[in-house]
Write an enzyme that holds these catalytic residues in place. Structure first.
Site, PDB file in Angstrom:
ATOM      1  N   SER A 115       9.549  30.252  32.509  1.00 50.01           N
ATOM      2  CA  SER A 115      10.175  29.487  32.653  1.00 50.01           C
ATOM      3  C   SER A 115       8.119  28.280  31.820  1.00 50.01           C
ATOM      4  O   SER A 115       7.359  29.226  31.751  1.00 50.01           O
ATOM      5  CB  SER A 115       9.702  28.610  34.619  1.00 50.01           C
ATOM      6  OG  SER A 115      10.258  27.078  34.022  1.00 50.01           O
ATOM      7  N   ARG A 315      14.037  32.715  26.366  1.00 52.45           N
ATOM      8  CA  ARG A 315      14.770  32.690  27.348  1.00 52.45           C
ATOM      9  C   ARG A 315      17.135  31.330  26.996  1.00 52.45           C
ATOM     10  O   ARG A 315      15.689  30.619  26.554  1.00 52.45           O
ATOM     11  CB  ARG A 315      15.062  32.414  28.628  1.00 52.45           C
ATOM     12  CG  ARG A 315      14.193  30.669  29.467  1.00 52.45           C
ATOM     13  CD  ARG A 315      14.048  30.818  30.741  1.00 52.45           C
ATOM     14  NE  ARG A 315      15.563  30.835  31.618  1.00 52.45           N
ATOM     15  CZ  ARG A 315      15.530  30.619  32.592  1.00 52.45           C
ATOM     16  NH1 ARG A 315      14.424  30.002  33.706  1.00 52.45           N
ATOM     17  NH2 ARG A 315      17.698  30.534  33.091  1.00 52.45           N
ATOM     18  N   THR A 351      14.442  24.691  39.338  1.00 49.39           N
ATOM     19  CA  THR A 351      13.537  25.266  40.092  1.00 49.39           C
ATOM     20  C   THR A 351      13.669  25.154  41.218  1.00 49.39           C
ATOM     21  O   THR A 351      14.279  25.664  42.020  1.00 49.39           O
ATOM     22  CB  THR A 351      11.841  25.882  39.791  1.00 49.39           C
ATOM     23  OG1 THR A 351      12.265  26.936  38.571  1.00 49.39           O
ATOM     24  CG2 THR A 351      11.894  27.405  40.808  1.00 49.39           C
ATOM     25  N   CYS A 512      18.443  34.291  17.359  1.00 42.68           N
ATOM     26  CA  CYS A 512      17.837  35.320  18.351  1.00 42.68           C
ATOM     27  C   CYS A 512      16.578  34.848  18.061  1.00 42.68           C
ATOM     28  O   CYS A 512      16.092  35.530  17.016  1.00 42.68           O
ATOM     29  CB  CYS A 512      18.213  37.182  18.077  1.00 42.68           C
ATOM     30  SG  CYS A 512      17.203  38.316  18.553  1.00 42.68           S
ATOM     31  N   CYS A 537      15.513  43.468  22.848  1.00 42.58           N
ATOM     32  CA  CYS A 537      16.190  42.356  23.457  1.00 42.58           C
ATOM     33  C   CYS A 537      15.614  41.209  24.469  1.00 42.58           C
ATOM     34  O   CYS A 537      14.423  42.485  24.818  1.00 42.58           O
ATOM     35  CB  CYS A 537      16.971  42.451  24.261  1.00 42.58           C
ATOM     36  SG  CYS A 537      18.520  41.311  25.380  1.00 42.58           S
ATOM     37  N   CYS A 540      18.130  36.890  27.071  1.00 40.14           N
ATOM     38  CA  CYS A 540      17.352  35.758  27.155  1.00 40.14           C
ATOM     39  C   CYS A 540      18.790  35.097  26.790  1.00 40.14           C
ATOM     40  O   CYS A 540      19.601  34.343  27.073  1.00 40.14           O
ATOM     41  CB  CYS A 540      17.026  34.663  25.348  1.00 40.14           C
ATOM     42  SG  CYS A 540      18.373  35.049  23.772  1.00 40.14           S
ATOM     43  N   CYS A 543      22.421  34.649  22.367  1.00 35.73           N
ATOM     44  CA  CYS A 543      23.535  36.005  21.173  1.00 35.73           C
ATOM     45  C   CYS A 543      25.105  35.645  21.756  1.00 35.73           C
ATOM     46  O   CYS A 543      25.668  35.303  21.056  1.00 35.73           O
ATOM     47  CB  CYS A 543      23.107  37.326  20.678  1.00 35.73           C
ATOM     48  SG  CYS A 543      23.177  38.337  22.538  1.00 35.73           S
TER      49      CYS A 543
END
Length: 568
Positions: A115, A315, A351, A512, A537, A540, A543
């Protein structure tokens, strides 16, 4: 997800583990994208090729080991940890013995947390009123708040009026991974059983349809079966400054914006990133390369010159907001955190709402677990009180008040229309307008065919401010066991070439942010095939969301795999 009244189960074969609850595609358009008659097999995962139809698994004894728990929480993020902590706080206050187990796919608590982050501390202070005494890593209160519109060469400042969503007075700039790690320590101190490195892969059900628990995935199965942190030049460091922009490099019909936060962590650190709405239309757009281009803007580059990038990650954010919140409870479990869509989109903050949902979930579950007159129509408890409590909380009020801001960006003026809407209706009426705007549909449906769009020419990275993809992914620390079935599964191995490449020019190779998907020439004959570099990977899940054919299904890899973020 949070599952009340559970049984913890762990199988013996190849370290399998489980948790249970107690009580017509278009034809090929051009010869350039022609494919061989035999489609190479890409997917080997058991969710696509079940083991009961695989002769290699005949006679294999999949023995399971199970343990019981009162509550099992999936995911050690801010919401999951808040729920766990609150449950144990309530149990201690009422002298009750409640076993709470928390499973997390990252090898360490906080290692998959990513974040900005600019934290609204409301829920944090509610959960930890003595957070300062306990040394919580909230080190940088916001001291300066800036917002601007970028053109290609200039920055137009926009005043932040009191009450607008982008006002960050009273908030803290944090490294959320460090906050989550600290929360994990508090949870364990209260008696929460925390299990990092265990990826929940399957939901288990009772005969009556209620949730029974979860099973973690198999390990030991063979393979065939855009934010960063920078250390900058100290003279460019403004601890406590929060900087947001909209506009360039994105056009007005592509929702998005940037953030640049100056941390006070003992060294001149900044966290920066570019958010791009996944409802963008041009298949040639690359969010990663737009991010690299943004860093060269005359108002951004000076901050980074002379600095050094030290981390990278990516993400997907759930930005559906109030209109997209699903039913939150079901027999045997309930939904908390970011997954249901509790993020306040115009504030770019979730959050605090995620944590509050965890607190409310814990309180609702505790009331049922300790009720002397408990009655349930199903074995798995249906805690409907949670949704009622959430709708009566400040979370629901906050999300309702900003519900129309994101959908207002779909008009002729795009993002700028959304800003005008915010200035008129939100600032004056505080979200009390008697209408609710709708979204335009699923993100994957918004992508246009490549023939209707203009290719985007991105500048080459200079290696100082902008960088190539693979060297960036290396900074994420991502790692997976190589000899395991790829967790990026395809429902039909022929679709990437037959449809995505021929119609959309293979957008998966651009959307991606980790270089997982590549179209490479086939070994024999003409044409291309899709190559999946699953080891790259960063989890996130873009895809799974943006694939125009909805053919990609992201499933969890072996527990412990994925990125290793250090305080992202």
């Amino acid at each position: 997800m949070l599952v009340p009244l559970t049984k913890l189960s762990c199988p013996a074969y190849q370290c399998f583990h489980a948790l249970k609850i107690k009580k017509n595609y278009l034809p090929l358009c051009a010869t350039r994208w022609s494919s061989t008659s035999t489609v190479p097999r890409i997917t080997t995962h058991y969710t696509i090729y079940p083991r009961d139809k695989d002769k290699r698994w005949e006679g294999v004894n999949m023995e399971r080991f199970a343990e019981e728990a009162d509550v099992v929480i999936v995911g050690a993020g801010p919401a999951g940890l808040s729920a766990a902590v609150r449950l144990k706080q309530l149990a201690a206050a009422h002298e009750k013995d409640i076993r709470v187990c928390l499973v997390e796919k990252a090898a360490q608590i906080g290692a998959h947390t990513l974040s900005g982050a600019c934290l609204d501390p409301a829920a944090f202070k509610e959960l930890f009123p003595d957070w300062k005494e306990k040394g919580a890593p909230l080190n940088t209160p916001v001291t300066e708040d800036r917002f601007g519109i970028l053109t290609e060469k200039y920055r137009i400042p926009v005043p932040i009026l009191p009450g607008l969503p982008m006002n960050n007075h009273g908030n803290y700039i944090v490294r959320l991974g460090h906050v989550v790690s600290w929360m994990g320590e508090q949870a364990e101190a209260l008696g929460v059983e925390v299990y990092p490195g265990y990826a929940a892969a399957e939901v288990l059900f009772h005969d009556d349809g209620s949730v029974k628990g979860i099973a973690t995935n198999d390990v030991g199965i063979q393979k065939d079966g855009a934010p960063k942190l920078w250390v900058i030049d100290e003279k460019n460091w403004k601890p406590g400054r929060v900087d947001h922009t909209v506009g360039w490099p994105l056009d007005r019909h592509t929702y998005g914006g940037s953030f640049l936060y100056h941390l006070n962590e003992g060294e001149p650190l900044v966290a920066l990133g570019l958010v791009v709405g996944l409802d963008y239309q041009n298949p040639y757009l690359s969010p990663f390369r737009e991010f690299q281009r943004w860093k060269h803007h005359p108002s951004i580059r000076p901050t980074l010159e002379g600095g050094k990038r030290i981390a990278y990650g990516a993400r997907a954010l759930n930005e559906g907001g109030f209109q997209s919140i699903p039913k939150l409870t079901f027999p045997g479990g309930l939904l908390i955190g970011c997954s249901p869509g509790f993020m306040n989109v115009p504030k770019i903050k979730g959050t605090h709402t995620a944590m509050k949902s965890g607190i409310l979930a814990a309180e609702s579950i505790f009331n049922q677990l300790t009720s002397e007159n408990l009655q349930s129509k199903t074995i798995g408890l249906h805690v409907t009180e949670y949704e009622d409590n959430l709708k009566n909380s400040w979370v629901w009020k906050e999300l309702y008040s900003v519900r129309n801001i994101r959908p207002s960006c779909h008009g002729v003026l795009g993002v700028y229309g959304g800003m005008i809407y915010t200035g008129i209706f939100y600032w004056i009426l505080r979200g009390m307008e008697p209408w609710t705007l709708k979204h335009k549909g699923s993100d994957f449906e918004r992508l246009k065919p490549a023939k209707d769009c203009t290719p985007i020419e991105y500048p080459k990275p200079d290696g100082q401010i902008s960088f190539d993809l693979l060297s960036s992914v290396a900074l994420s620390g991502t790692n997976h066991e190589h000899d395991q079935p790829a967790h990026l599964t395809l429902r039909d191995d022929s679709i990437p070439v037959k449809r995505n490449l021929s119609i959309y020019d293979g957008p998966e190779q651009r959307f991606c942010p980790a270089g997982v998907y590549e179209f490479v020439p086939v070994e024999q004959g003409d044409g291309f095939r899709l190559q999946i570099n699953a080891q790259n990977c960063v989890h996130c899940k873009t895809c799974d969301i943006k694939d125009p054919s909805q053919n990609i299904n992201w499933v969890v890899p072996e527990g412990g795999g994925g990125p290793a973020y250090n305080g992202m």
